[in-house]
Design an enzyme around this catalytic site. Structure first.
Site, short mmCIF file in Angstrom:
data_model
loop_
_atom_site.label_atom_id
_atom_site.label_comp_id
_atom_site.label_asym_id
_atom_site.label_seq_id
_atom_site.Cartn_x
_atom_site.Cartn_y
_atom_site.Cartn_z
N LYS A 148 0.82 -1.21 0.00
CA LYS A 148 0.00 0.00 0.00
C LYS A 148 0.85 1.26 0.00
O LYS A 148 0.50 2.25 -0.63
CB LYS A 148 -0.99 -0.02 1.17
CG LYS A 148 -2.02 -1.15 1.01
CD LYS A 148 -3.28 -0.96 1.83
CE LYS A 148 -4.30 -2.03 1.45
NZ LYS A 148 -5.51 -2.03 2.22
N LYS A 195 -5.41 -10.04 -6.16
CA LYS A 195 -6.59 -10.39 -5.35
C LYS A 195 -7.78 -9.43 -5.58
O LYS A 195 -7.57 -8.26 -5.90
CB LYS A 195 -6.24 -10.47 -3.86
CG LYS A 195 -6.12 -9.15 -3.15
CD LYS A 195 -6.20 -9.36 -1.63
CE LYS A 195 -6.39 -8.03 -0.94
NZ LYS A 195 -6.99 -8.06 0.35
N LYS A 239 -11.86 -4.65 -2.09
CA LYS A 239 -12.96 -3.68 -2.12
C LYS A 239 -12.49 -2.29 -2.53
O LYS A 239 -13.27 -1.47 -2.97
CB LYS A 239 -13.73 -3.67 -0.80
CG LYS A 239 -12.98 -3.25 0.43
CD LYS A 239 -13.91 -3.19 1.63
CE LYS A 239 -13.49 -4.11 2.74
NZ LYS A 239 -12.15 -3.81 3.31
N1 AQP Z 1 -9.47 -11.55 -2.27
C1 AQP Z 1 -9.76 -12.06 -1.08
N2 AQP Z 1 -9.99 -13.39 -0.96
C2 AQP Z 1 -10.30 -13.94 0.25
N3 AQP Z 1 -10.42 -13.21 1.39
C3 AQP Z 1 -10.23 -11.89 1.29
N4 AQP Z 1 -10.30 -10.90 2.20
C4 AQP Z 1 -10.03 -9.71 1.60
N5 AQP Z 1 -9.79 -9.90 0.29
C5 AQP Z 1 -9.90 -11.24 0.08
C6 AQP Z 1 -10.59 -11.11 3.60
O1 AQP Z 1 -11.70 -10.31 3.95
C7 AQP Z 1 -11.44 -9.68 5.23
C8 AQP Z 1 -11.42 -8.19 4.97
O2 AQP Z 1 -10.56 -7.56 5.79
P1 AQP Z 1 -10.16 -6.04 5.63
O3 AQP Z 1 -11.21 -5.25 4.99
O4 AQP Z 1 -9.81 -5.59 7.00
O5 AQP Z 1 -8.85 -6.03 4.81
P2 AQP Z 1 -8.34 -6.47 3.43
O6 AQP Z 1 -7.78 -7.82 3.57
O7 AQP Z 1 -7.37 -5.41 3.00
O8 AQP Z 1 -9.61 -6.51 2.46
P3 AQP Z 1 -9.85 -5.82 1.08
O9 AQP Z 1 -11.18 -6.24 0.58
O10 AQP Z 1 -8.69 -6.05 0.16
O11 AQP Z 1 -9.93 -4.32 1.48
P4 AQP Z 1 -9.04 -3.06 1.06
O12 AQP Z 1 -9.29 -2.89 -0.39
O13 AQP Z 1 -9.59 -1.96 1.88
O14 AQP Z 1 -7.61 -3.35 1.37
C9 AQP Z 1 -10.11 -10.24 5.71
O15 AQP Z 1 -10.31 -11.38 6.51
C10 AQP Z 1 -9.42 -10.60 4.44
O16 AQP Z 1 -8.41 -11.58 4.62
#
Ligand code: AQP
Length: 334
Positions: A113, A200, A203
């Site tokens: 990031k 991956k 969101k």
């Molecule tokens: N691609 C993925 N496949 C499986 N699991 C996923 N998670 C996120 N992306 C995938 C799981 O969903 C939860 C979300 O946690 P988070 O929002 O605190 O952080 P993150 O992992 O950074 O999720 P995002 O969707 O990728 O958000 P942004 O874009 O904000 O960084 C966690 O349990 C994660 O493992």
């Protein structure tokens, strides 16, 4: 004997995706019958990178309602907003003062990031929150002293850090924090982007076509699956060299609750169009069901979040006090 405890959360940085459901929420739902379950909306974490207040407000409410719509039952799980439990801020400071810049800057998510926001000014442009995001997360976990933390594979490193910190605090201050285990789904631990299947699904991806959002129009979601990037081989089997196909098979098997091998058997003699159609219909049906429940759930947030915060605060205060006493911040008489 007391039930074992499970703790998990999702950051309110955007609209929830199908990956968040498959990677994290599905396991939260599964574990809530057996475990004392605490599920939160990580809204303090959402401030790590700049976010419009209105968007944050909307995200946090959507996630709360989507938790319920996806099957997290407020009568079985304690659901709460992180910012409603003040202990998270103080706990973060106590954890932060027990880490080094070295170990935080080695975190993969920080490297990924921060490289995206780094410009000619280098370090000057990297928000401090990106570096200390993991200590807030370690604090989130230790405040509830859980046995298990359901996460997707991308968050495993942060749970490893939590395990190291729990051990460190226990040794240094003679405490008894549990060493929590990450709980990672067998299928769908890393759901991939629909347009770049080596990346991956996330969101915060700016390309809307890359992700299925849980609040997407179901017909639009079907079309996204139909357009998902695959490969030119034309044969359906599981292989890491076929990330687009593996991703579609993983989505199907997770939503149908069957093994990847069974899914492979179902589709091995079909063509890519047929596979995409079946996965698309499965996703569409899933979204329709979630969205019907969401309409009801959104009306209940105020009541459930109040109850959740009250219950979560009781546990959080207890564990924070334990650490405060350990580091020397409490008089015996208090
Ligand atoms: N691609 C993925 N496949 C499986 N699991 C996923 N998670 C996120 N992306 C995938 C799981 O969903 C939860 C979300 O946690 P988070 O929002 O605190 O952080 P993150 O992992 O950074 O999720 P995002 O969707 O990728 O958000 P942004 O874009 O904000 O960084 C966690 O349990 C994660 O493992």
């Amino acid at each position: 004997m007391d039930k074992k405890r499970v703790l998990s959360g999702i950051t309110a940085t955007g609209k929830l995706t199908l990956a968040n459901y498959i990677g994290a929420i599905k396991n939260m739902v599964k574990l809530q019958d057996e475990y004392d379950s605490y599920i939160f909306i990580a809204d303090l974490h959402a401030l790590t990178l700049p976010i419009e207040p209105k968007i944050l407000e909307e995200n946090r409410r959507n996630i709360f309602a989507l938790y319920i719509a996806c099957g997290i039952d407020p009568l079985k799980s304690t659901i709460f907003f992180q910012s409603d439990v003040m202990e998270h801020g103080l706990m973060n400071w106590l954890i932060l003062t027990n880490t080094t810049i070295g170990e935080l800057s080695r975190m993969t998510q920080f490297k990924d990031k921060s490289s995206k926001v780094k410009t000619a000014n280098g370090m000057e442009t990297i928000p401090t929150g990106l570096l200390i995001y993991p200590t807030l997360m370690v604090g989130d976990i230790l405040l509830y002293n859980p046995d298990l933390v359901p996460v997707g594979i991308d968050q495993k490193q942060h749970v490893e850090l939590t395990r190291n910190l729990a051990q460190r605090l226990n040794n240094k201050f003679k405490l008894d924090f549990k060493i929590p285990e990450p709980y990672i789904p067998k299928i769908g631990a890393k759901i991939m982007s629909l347009v770049e299947p080596t990346k991956k699904m996330s969101k915060s991806d700016t390309n809307e076509k890359a992700s299925i959002y849980l609040l997407d129009d179901p017909e639009k979601a079907y079309k996204k699956i139909m357009k998902a990037v695959t490969d030119s081989e034309g044969k359906i089997y599981i292989s890491d060299d076929k990330p687009g196909i593996k991703n579609l098979l993983s989505i199907y098997s997770s939503l149908k609750d069957i093994s990847l091998e069974e899914t492979e058997q179902i589709f091995k003699d079909k063509n890519y169009g047929e596979l995409k159609h079946e996965v698309g219909i499965t996703v569409k049906t899933f979204l329709e069901d979630v969205q019907t429940k969401y309409t009801q759930a959104i009306k209940t947030i105020d009541e459930h979040s109040k109850n959740g915060a009250k219950k979560a605060s009781m546990i959080a205060t207890k564990n924070l006090n334990k650490l405060m006493k350990g580091v020397g911040l409490k008089n015996e008489s208090k």
